[in-house]
Scaffold this motif. Structure first.
Motif: not given
Length: 627
Positions: A110-139
């Protein structure tokens, strides 16, 4: 392995820091709670694996099966309803992010997808609209669990005497790479294991050493210092703190001190962490972490990302605690001690079945492209404004070699009539200036870079301060060499004024330098900052029938917000010309217009959309009539 109540208390501090940060209740640096979890995880995993190795019962397959029983059931129970609610509530592009992350879960990427595919930083609108954002740390943790047992087994069998030193060396290497890469690749450093491994390795190293301080006073001092190192960043850091890197060191070191100092016996701080309420929250910390973010994200989404009321924040905290407690009692705990899941084959069957369900749900969302048919054409048009930025030109010092790539208007001319100089707010004005330059047959250059205000200074404290100064100095030389007569300065003025103590003086000095060069300086005043995200608020409001215009500020609110910047402007020479894009946005009742003819005029809470730039372009006409 002996159970330690103080570690559950420390988990409670970590998860509550994250929870209070996400609801916006007094913990601006609460995101460091995740780093505390990383250190704890490294510590406990090393104790567990080393004890198994020394007893002769280290079986890596059994270790990974225990990790599945520990982590996967609660994750599955959270992500399935999250995906179903997303299908109903979220806009298509936001649903697609959820689908991509659902498919990524079984493959622990999930962390790779957030970085490379979705390209969503942890801080900002793109992260606030993603209810699965926190799964990066589990991955990221699961990736570590995949490789570290192999490393530990190899080191203990080949070099047991050097085990601690090798862990420390690997941690130093990871930290060095993290810090060296932070400025140029902050999103990559935030999400990926090679840059975060040092935090987990710090916990591993702490578990591998023997605590030398036998005197209670030294352990008390270390423990008290440790909790201070954890709590101070929680209270003092913010989204503007360059992170991780050096800033992650205090909370991680503090966690290591607490773990080590309380290992021989509880200190006074350890006894505080062992209090029953903290231990209770620590026991449910994993389920609480899983549940809290989807609940907050969905509520914020319905609110157009406007700030939550105090009652909403308290309600979300209580509801998250309830959901986490129920999940721990009826999912997490039974699954961990389930007789049915004790056998390896059944554990793997359960994992494959749950993974297949996640992949099917994610694939269903992607196949239907986020179900756009649920939304009206008007709502989708509002939403599309979030991606309305056609002049996002990020200059570098060598960009001066090809000005055609930065052209506004009639690029056939040799003479540069004007330069638009600034940050992403200048980018947002570029479509309007390009249209007017074409109409008046003028040639402009867009010299813009995100988070780079148009000031000549060596005092920027930002992450990329040296790069900012270099880019701006190249612009100054370009103005001199090409004898540019008109320069438009545009930026997110209030942002820099609040964060950089000398910004007002730097702007005044920059204007003086430009005037001494014979330049007519134009300053574009800023657009308002909204309490919500207009495109999202308009889209969701149009579907669910609530007033999405309520977050629009009045003219008096805008003037109050910009009072300090206006004082700086009043100290500039009278020859400075101002461009005011706010005037065309005013409605009859003196509020700021956020939409026109079914189109959002803003792409987020403080940037004009392309349509917004076209709407206000007449307020920029004075520049072209002066040429």
């Amino acid at each position: 392995m002996v159970y330690r109540r103080d570690i559950d208390g420390l988990r409670a501090v970590a998860v509550l820091s994250v929870l209070f940060y996400h609801v916006g209740l007094g913990c601006p640096g609460g995101f460091v709670g995740v780093d505390v979890f990383f250190v704890i995880s490294g510590y406990l995993i090393t104790l567990m694996l080393r004890a198994s190795y020394e007893s002769g019962h280290l079986r890596l397959g059994e270790f990974w099966k225990r990790r599945i029983r520990r982590l996967f059931p609660a994750l599955l129970v959270v992500l399935v309803p999250t995906s179903l609610v997303s299908m109903y509530l979220l806009l298509p592009e936001d649903q697609i992010r959820v689908g991509q992350l659902l498919i990524a879960q079984p493959f622990i990427c999930a962390n790779l997808v957030l970085w490379r595919v979705i390209k969503a930083g942890y801080f900002g609108e793109s992260s606030e609209t993603c209810p699965c954002l926190h799964t990066w740390s589990l991955a990221l943790e699961e990736q570590f669990y995949l490789f570290f047992p192999l490393l530990l087994n190899f080191l203990l069998s080949r070099a047991p005497a050097r085990f601690s030193r090798i862990l420390l060396a690997l941690g130093f290497l990871s930290f060095f790479v993290c810090q060296a890469s932070l400025q140029g690749h902050p999103t990559r450093v935030f999400y990926l294991l090679p840059f975060r491994a040092w935090e987990l390795l710090l916990g591993c190293w702490t578990a591998s050493i023997q605590w030398k301080a036998q005197q209670a006073v030294w352990r008390e001092i270390a423990s008290l210092g440790g909790i201070c190192l954890v709590l101070l960043p929680v209270l003092k850091y913010s989204q503007d703190t360059p992170f991780p890197g050096w800033a992650a060191l205090p909370p991680c070191a503090g966690t290591a001190l607490l773990l080590a100092a309380n290992a021989p016996g509880l200190t006074w701080t350890g006894r505080l962490l062992s209090l029953r309420p903290l231990v209770a929250v620590g026991l449910i910390s994993y389920s609480l972490y899983l549940w809290h973010w989807p609940l907050i994200a969905f509520r914020s989404y319905m609110n157009g990302l406007a700030p939550l009321s105090l009652s909403e924040r308290v309600g979300l905290i209580l509801f998250s605690l309830l959901a986490g407690g129920l999940s721990w009692r009826f999912v997490e705990k039974p699954a961990r001690y389930s007789i049915w899941l004790k056998t390896g084959v059944r554990t793997w069957i359960f994992f494959l079945m749950g993974s297949s369900l996640m992949i099917c749900l994610g694939g269903w969302i992607l196949y239907h492209r986020g179900f756009p048919e649920q939304w009206t054409a008007r709502a989708l048009a509002y939403s599309d404004s979030r991606y309305s930025l056609s002049f996002a030109r990020e200059v570098e010092p060598n960009s001066v070699q090809d000005l055609q790539m930065l052209a506004l208007g009639d690029s056939k001319s040799e003479q540069i009539d004007f330069i638009l100089w600034g940050d992403s707010h200048a980018m947002a004005l570029a479509p309007a200036l390009d249209s007017l330059a074409r109409r008046y047959h003028q040639f402009g250059v867009e010299w813009t870079r995100t988070s780079t205000p148009p000031v000549l200074s060596q005092s920027h404290p930002a992450r990329d301060g040296p790069a900012r100064n270099q880019v701006n100095d190249v612009c100054r030389r370009l103005i001199v060499e090409r004898k540019v007569k008109h320069v438009v300065l545009a930026a997110y003025w209030n942002y820099y004024l609040e964060r950089e103590p000398d910004f007002g003086l730097d702007l005044i000095r920059t204007v003086a330098i430009l005037q001494n060069m014979g330049v007519q300086v134009w300053i574009a005043k800023d657009v308002p900052k909204f309490a919500c995200f207009p495109p999202l608020s308009l889209a969701v409001g149009s579907r669910f029938g609530y007033d999405s215009l309520s977050c629009s500020p009045t003219l008096s609110q805008y003037e109050s917000d910009n009072q300090r910047m206006e004082e700086i402007f009043s100290r500039l020479p009278g020859s400075i010309r101002f461009l005011d894009p706010v005037q065309p946005l005013l409605t009859a009742d003196h509020k700021i217009r956020i939409e026109n003819a079914g189109i959002s005029l803003f792409r987020d809470d403080h940037h004009l959309s392309n349509e917004g730039a076209a709407f206000i372009q007449d307020s920029l006409l004075a520049l072209f009539k002066a040429n």
